[in-house]
Motif scaffolding. Structure first.
Motif, mmCIF file in Angstrom:
data_model
loop_
_atom_site.group_PDB
_atom_site.id
_atom_site.type_symbol
_atom_site.label_atom_id
_atom_site.label_comp_id
_atom_site.label_asym_id
_atom_site.label_seq_id
_atom_site.Cartn_x
_atom_site.Cartn_y
_atom_site.Cartn_z
ATOM 1 N N TYR A 1 2.222 11.454 0.196
ATOM 2 C CA TYR A 1 1.616 11.423 1.549
ATOM 3 C C TYR A 1 1.734 10.133 2.221
ATOM 4 C CZ TYR A 1 -0.852 15.803 -0.126
ATOM 5 O OH TYR A 1 -0.929 16.963 -0.338
ATOM 6 N N ARG A 2 1.714 10.156 3.561
ATOM 7 C CA ARG A 2 2.044 8.833 4.214
ATOM 8 C C ARG A 2 0.814 8.119 4.373
ATOM 9 N NH1 ARG A 2 3.217 8.739 10.744
ATOM 10 N NH2 ARG A 2 3.158 6.292 11.176
ATOM 11 N N GLU A 3 -0.234 8.807 4.299
ATOM 12 C CA GLU A 3 -1.600 7.802 4.248
ATOM 13 C C GLU A 3 -1.625 7.011 3.060
ATOM 14 O OE1 GLU A 3 -2.214 11.614 6.664
ATOM 15 O OE2 GLU A 3 -1.160 11.024 4.905
ATOM 16 N N ASP A 4 -1.268 7.673 1.752
ATOM 17 C CA ASP A 4 -1.295 7.120 0.628
ATOM 18 C C ASP A 4 -0.206 5.789 0.654
ATOM 19 O OD1 ASP A 4 -3.152 8.769 -0.294
ATOM 20 O OD2 ASP A 4 -1.749 9.789 -1.491
ATOM 21 N N VAL A 5 0.684 5.952 1.099
ATOM 22 C CA VAL A 5 1.811 5.087 1.339
ATOM 23 C C VAL A 5 1.308 3.691 2.042
ATOM 24 C CG1 VAL A 5 4.075 4.142 1.930
ATOM 25 C CG2 VAL A 5 3.964 6.534 0.790
ATOM 26 N N ASP A 6 0.718 4.331 3.325
ATOM 27 C CA ASP A 6 0.138 3.181 4.178
ATOM 28 C C ASP A 6 -1.007 2.383 3.428
ATOM 29 O OD1 ASP A 6 2.061 3.792 6.082
ATOM 30 O OD2 ASP A 6 0.550 4.990 7.155
ATOM 31 N N ARG A 7 -1.959 3.126 2.867
ATOM 32 C CA ARG A 7 -3.051 2.437 2.123
ATOM 33 C C ARG A 7 -2.441 1.455 0.923
ATOM 34 N NH1 ARG A 7 -8.297 6.000 0.525
ATOM 35 N NH2 ARG A 7 -8.303 5.684 2.801
ATOM 36 N N VAL A 8 -1.440 1.844 0.308
ATOM 37 C CA VAL A 8 -0.865 0.829 -0.957
ATOM 38 C C VAL A 8 -0.455 -0.183 -0.350
ATOM 39 C CG1 VAL A 8 0.701 0.936 -2.778
ATOM 40 C CG2 VAL A 8 -0.818 2.950 -2.549
ATOM 41 N N VAL A 9 0.595 -0.057 0.804
ATOM 42 C CA VAL A 9 1.346 -1.199 1.250
ATOM 43 C C VAL A 9 0.468 -2.226 1.907
ATOM 44 C CG1 VAL A 9 2.759 -1.957 3.180
ATOM 45 C CG2 VAL A 9 3.244 0.207 1.828
ATOM 46 N N ALA A 10 -0.687 -1.527 2.582
ATOM 47 C CA ALA A 10 -1.727 -2.543 3.122
ATOM 48 C C ALA A 10 -2.582 -3.379 2.084
ATOM 49 C CB ALA A 10 -2.744 -1.610 3.954
ATOM 50 N N ALA A 11 -2.734 -2.534 0.865
ATOM 51 C CA ALA A 11 -3.545 -3.279 -0.214
ATOM 52 C C ALA A 11 -2.664 -4.473 -1.016
ATOM 53 C CB ALA A 11 -3.886 -2.459 -1.064
ATOM 54 N N GLY A 12 -1.284 -4.471 -0.479
ATOM 55 C CA GLY A 12 -0.500 -5.342 -1.049
ATOM 56 C C GLY A 12 0.271 -5.045 -2.292
ATOM 57 N N LEU A 13 1.699 -4.828 -2.121
ATOM 58 C CA LEU A 13 2.467 -4.434 -3.457
ATOM 59 C C LEU A 13 2.787 -5.400 -4.368
ATOM 60 C CD1 LEU A 13 5.279 -2.604 -1.295
ATOM 61 C CD2 LEU A 13 3.614 -1.475 -2.634
ATOM 62 N N ASP A 14 2.420 -6.845 -3.902
ATOM 63 C CA ASP A 14 2.714 -7.815 -5.015
ATOM 64 C C ASP A 14 1.441 -7.740 -6.099
ATOM 65 O OD1 ASP A 14 0.629 -8.280 -2.892
ATOM 66 O OD2 ASP A 14 1.056 -10.295 -2.851
ATOM 67 N N ALA A 15 0.128 -7.254 -5.397
ATOM 68 C CA ALA A 15 -0.788 -6.954 -6.421
ATOM 69 C C ALA A 15 -0.576 -5.940 -7.156
ATOM 70 C CB ALA A 15 -1.987 -6.823 -5.550
ATOM 71 N N LEU A 16 0.021 -4.906 -6.741
ATOM 72 C CA LEU A 16 0.259 -3.766 -7.556
ATOM 73 C C LEU A 16 1.312 -3.984 -8.730
ATOM 74 C CD1 LEU A 16 0.058 -0.316 -7.539
ATOM 75 C CD2 LEU A 16 2.054 -0.469 -6.159
ATOM 76 N N LEU A 17 2.334 -4.628 -8.628
ATOM 77 C CA LEU A 17 3.198 -5.338 -9.468
ATOM 78 C C LEU A 17 2.733 -6.291 -10.401
ATOM 79 C CD1 LEU A 17 6.424 -4.609 -7.039
ATOM 80 C CD2 LEU A 17 5.400 -3.143 -8.909
ATOM 81 N N ALA A 18 1.772 -6.988 -10.128
ATOM 82 C CA ALA A 18 1.489 -8.247 -10.745
ATOM 83 C C ALA A 18 1.410 -7.848 -12.429
ATOM 84 C CB ALA A 18 -0.074 -8.698 -10.480
ATOM 85 N N GLY A 19 1.978 -8.815 -13.200
ATOM 86 C CA GLY A 19 1.991 -8.639 -14.316
ATOM 87 C C GLY A 19 0.478 -9.089 -15.129
#
Length: 280
Positions: A262-280
């Protein structure tokens, strides 16, 4: 294939690519041993439908799938007469009595399931209405149906029935009482890693851990559709197809469509920061 213990059931499912934990393997084994339907609830993407497919492969029988939807009725699930063919036969001089024989009967999933050994998957029963639930309960209780023109058709070998529900509504207690029940949750980190390794042999360990960890973080966010195991596999496969041994922010942004729908989910994840999503 005959399974004699929950451990043998887990092994049989493992051999066809489905990793079941002890609870699920036990529930599946008991469904076979006791001849009871298995009612599986859980979030979308937790492996409910895949379980039925794997059981059919592991047991060496056909999978018959009945996809439920709003408005489904007995005719669509059970059988109907091939009226165009009957009309042609009538014009050719065939007697009316001869038109109501088995060769003019179009078997739908429930009738097919009664006529040969199989795993019957009743998928998303929560999308059907109360009347269909009551009809289904009667069929499952008797393992037989009556076609007025032909009489009773009874299963020589009752099907192994797997019912799934995403819990969009509560299924009636009468149907649940007829079944064994199991709730499927998202797998643990270690089990999801094992699933990923099994589905994508040769996957870099670093990439596998990174993807599974990121997906688990996505599931903790308030998304319209949290990713399931299938999306974990798709995302890892997409990164492998791009020749990546690990995911960076740029690559993750380009491949989010493999894991979020869903576009809304993509926008929310990008806004939260992909660097934090991928942090080890």
């Amino acid at each position: 294939m005959r399974v004699r213990t929950p451990a043998e059931m887990a092994s049989a499912l493992d051999q066809v690519g489905y990793l079941a934990d002890e609870g699920l393997a036990t529930a599946a084994y008991l469904a076979v041993a006791m001849g009871r339907p298995l009612f599986c609830e859980g979030e979308p993407g937790t492996g409910k439908t895949a379980l039925a497919t794997a059981l059919a492969s592991a047991l060496g029988v056909e999978l018959v799938r009945l996809q439920c939807y709003e408005g489904i009725d007995a005719t669509q699930a059970l059988y109907e007469w091939d009226f165009p063919r009957q009309l042609l036969e009538l014009r050719a001089g065939t007697s009316v009595e001869s038109l109501y024989t088995r060769r003019f009967l179009l078997a739908r999933p429930l009738l097919r399931a009664l006529e040969s050994p199989c795993v019957l998957l009743v998928d998303e029963i929560d999308r059907a209405d109360d009347e269909f639930e009551a009809f289904l309960l009667e069929v499952l209780s008797e393992s037989a149906v009556t076609v007025p023109e032909l009489g009773e058709i009874r299963a020589a070998v009752p099907p192994l029935v797997v019912l799934t529900s995403n819990r969009t509504r509560e299924v009636h207690d009468a149907l649940k009482r007829r079944c064994l029940y199991h709730w499927l949750d998202h797998p643990s980190l270690d089990r999801e890693l094992a699933i990923l390794r099994k589905r994508l042999p040769g996957l870099e360990e670093r990439l596998a851990t990174q993807v599974v960890t990121a997906v688990r973080r996505l599931r903790e966010m308030e998304l319209l559709k949290p990713p399931g195991v299938a999306e974990t596999i798709d995302w890892a496969a997409a990164l492998v197809a791009l020749g990546r041994e690990s995911a960076d922010v740029s690559t993750a942004a380009l491949t989010l469509g493999a894991v979020l729908k869903y576009r809304e989910d993509v926008d929310r994840v990008v806004a939260a920061g992909l660097d934090a999503l991928l942090a080890g």
